[in-house]
Write a protein that holds these residues in place. Structure first.
Motif, PDB file in Angstrom:
ATOM      1  N   THR A  14     -36.687 -11.640  -3.889  1.00  0.00           N
ATOM      2  CA  THR A  14     -35.450 -11.021  -3.382  1.00  0.00           C
ATOM      3  C   THR A  14     -34.321 -11.068  -4.396  1.00  0.00           C
ATOM      4  N   GLY A  15     -34.344 -12.098  -5.246  1.00  0.00           N
ATOM      5  CA  GLY A  15     -33.277 -12.249  -6.237  1.00  0.00           C
ATOM      6  C   GLY A  15     -32.493 -13.535  -6.040  1.00  0.00           C
ATOM      7  N   LYS A  16     -33.102 -14.458  -5.330  1.00  0.00           N
ATOM      8  CA  LYS A  16     -32.426 -15.729  -5.057  1.00  0.00           C
ATOM      9  C   LYS A  16     -32.158 -16.515  -6.343  1.00  0.00           C
ATOM     10  N   THR A  17     -33.146 -16.558  -7.227  1.00  0.00           N
ATOM     11  CA  THR A  17     -32.957 -17.298  -8.483  1.00  0.00           C
ATOM     12  C   THR A  17     -31.837 -16.666  -9.305  1.00  0.00           C
ATOM     13  N   THR A  18     -31.810 -15.337  -9.341  1.00  0.00           N
ATOM     14  CA  THR A  18     -30.770 -14.615 -10.087  1.00  0.00           C
ATOM     15  C   THR A  18     -29.389 -14.998  -9.537  1.00  0.00           C
ATOM     16  N   LEU A  19     -29.251 -14.987  -8.211  1.00  0.00           N
ATOM     17  CA  LEU A  19     -27.956 -15.313  -7.582  1.00  0.00           C
ATOM     18  C   LEU A  19     -27.615 -16.797  -7.770  1.00  0.00           C
ATOM     19  N   CYS A  20     -28.603 -17.659  -7.614  1.00  0.00           N
ATOM     20  CA  CYS A  20     -28.360 -19.109  -7.754  1.00  0.00           C
ATOM     21  C   CYS A  20     -27.937 -19.454  -9.180  1.00  0.00           C
ATOM     22  N   ASP A  21     -28.618 -18.870 -10.165  1.00  0.00           N
ATOM     23  CA  ASP A  21     -28.297 -19.186 -11.564  1.00  0.00           C
ATOM     24  C   ASP A  21     -26.850 -18.811 -11.873  1.00  0.00           C
ATOM     25  N   ARG A  22     -26.434 -17.679 -11.328  1.00  0.00           N
ATOM     26  CA  ARG A  22     -25.069 -17.225 -11.575  1.00  0.00           C
ATOM     27  C   ARG A  22     -24.058 -18.163 -10.907  1.00  0.00           C
ATOM     28  N   LEU A  24     -24.469 -21.297 -10.259  1.00  0.00           N
ATOM     29  CA  LEU A  24     -24.455 -22.576 -10.984  1.00  0.00           C
ATOM     30  C   LEU A  24     -23.646 -22.477 -12.274  1.00  0.00           C
ATOM     31  N   GLN A  25     -23.673 -21.297 -12.882  1.00  0.00           N
ATOM     32  CA  GLN A  25     -22.881 -21.089 -14.107  1.00  0.00           C
ATOM     33  C   GLN A  25     -21.400 -21.086 -13.785  1.00  0.00           C
ATOM     34  N   ASP A  26     -21.046 -20.433 -12.677  1.00  0.00           N
ATOM     35  CA  ASP A  26     -19.631 -20.276 -12.316  1.00  0.00           C
ATOM     36  C   ASP A  26     -19.048 -21.523 -11.664  1.00  0.00           C
ATOM     37  N   TYR A  27     -19.894 -22.369 -11.089  1.00  0.00           N
ATOM     38  CA  TYR A  27     -19.415 -23.570 -10.380  1.00  0.00           C
ATOM     39  C   TYR A  27     -20.089 -24.827 -10.938  1.00  0.00           C
ATOM     40  N   PRO A  28     -19.504 -25.431 -11.983  1.00  0.00           N
ATOM     41  CA  PRO A  28     -20.126 -26.619 -12.573  1.00  0.00           C
ATOM     42  C   PRO A  28     -20.206 -27.799 -11.598  1.00  0.00           C
ATOM     43  N   GLU A  29     -19.407 -27.744 -10.524  1.00  0.00           N
ATOM     44  CA  GLU A  29     -19.447 -28.847  -9.547  1.00  0.00           C
ATOM     45  C   GLU A  29     -20.643 -28.737  -8.598  1.00  0.00           C
ATOM     46  N   ILE A  30     -21.435 -27.666  -8.753  1.00  0.00           N
ATOM     47  CA  ILE A  30     -22.640 -27.534  -7.929  1.00  0.00           C
ATOM     48  C   ILE A  30     -23.868 -27.918  -8.768  1.00  0.00           C
ATOM     49  N   THR A  31     -24.641 -28.868  -8.236  1.00  0.00           N
ATOM     50  CA  THR A  31     -25.863 -29.343  -8.905  1.00  0.00           C
ATOM     51  C   THR A  31     -27.066 -28.665  -8.265  1.00  0.00           C
TER      52      THR A  31
END
Ligand code: ADP
Ligand code: 5GP
Length: 199
Positions: A14-22, A24-31
């Motif tokens: 569906t594109g979950k990895t694509t959305l998650c990677d983005r 994580l890049q934009d929010y360094p406080e998310i692990t």
């Protein structure tokens, strides 16, 4: 932002990895919560980064030792989230992003509901289901990704309908048709959840 326990599910491709990677890049406080799996690495996946690739016997040892917050068999392979790293990250005030299937999401939802309302994992729980625009689009994304054999694509498509049937269990649903629109909607959900005060 208040610490969040973000659970994202979607049919594979569906594109979950694509959305998650983005995210994580934009929010360094998310692990990112790195899952254990018995499947082999795909493409350029790295052990300890994308997954912890473990043998079935080791996966079973961890399950029996109750090390998993949730676990499930998906497309014939076992997957599980280690409890320790999630709890440690949240205790440090970080947010955690889990990319897991609908069965695992159901287990996490049931677990957080047993916690006191002001517990960080319950107060920060956010569950999001990402939908493909159609099954035809999903098929072409899986084929376009070019990482799965034809049989694996067929199996993932067969399982997609069952996963979509559980979409209503999620508080938030986002259709990943146009990537930018879907990402903007995802950010809105995260921002709103991060601003909300504990109950
Ligand atoms: P998942 O993690 O859900 O299995 P991926 O993030 O690997 O899916 O995406 C599957 C394929 O679809 C990738 O090749 C990705 O580049 C592509 N993709 C992701 N989002 C979109 C979109 N909105 N429109 C078209 N293709 C997309
Ligand atoms: P993939 O093999 O394509 O990386 O993932 C297949 C499916 O397994 C996806 O739906 C993914 O979200 C799910 N998955 C990945 N890790 C976990 C996990 O730790 N637990 C559960 N329940 N599902 C997982």
């Amino acid at each position: 932002m208040k610490p969040l326990l973000i659970v994202m599910s979607a049919p594979s491709g569906t594109g979950k990895t694509t959305l998650c990677d983005r995210l994580l890049q934009d929010y360094p406080e998310i692990t990112y919560s790195v899952s254990c799996t018995t499947r082999g690495p795909r493409g350029d996946e790295e052990d300890g980064v994308d997954y912890f690739f473990v043998a079935p016997a080791e996966f079973e040892r961890r399950r029996a030792a109750r090390l998993f917050l949730e676990h499930a068999t998906v497309h014939g392979n076992r997957y599980g989230t280690l409890r320790g790293p999630v709890e440690e990250a949240m205790a440090e005030g970080q947010s955690v992003l889990m990319d897991i299937d609908v069965a695992g999401a159901g287990q996490v939802r049931a677990f957080v509901e047993t916690l006191p309302p002001d517990h960080a994992m319950r107060a920060g729980f956010v569950d999001i289901f990402i939908r493909p625009p159609s099954l035809a689009a999903l098929q072409s994304r899986l084929q376009g990704r070019g990482e799965d054999a034809d049989e694996a694509v067929a199996l993932r498509l067969r399982n997609a309908a069952g996963e979509m049937a559980r979409a209503h269990e999620f508080t938030h649903q986002i259709v990943n048709d146009h990537l930018e629109t879907a990402y903007r909607e995802l950010v809105e959900v995260i921002e709103a959840a991060g601003r909300a005060q504990p109950r």
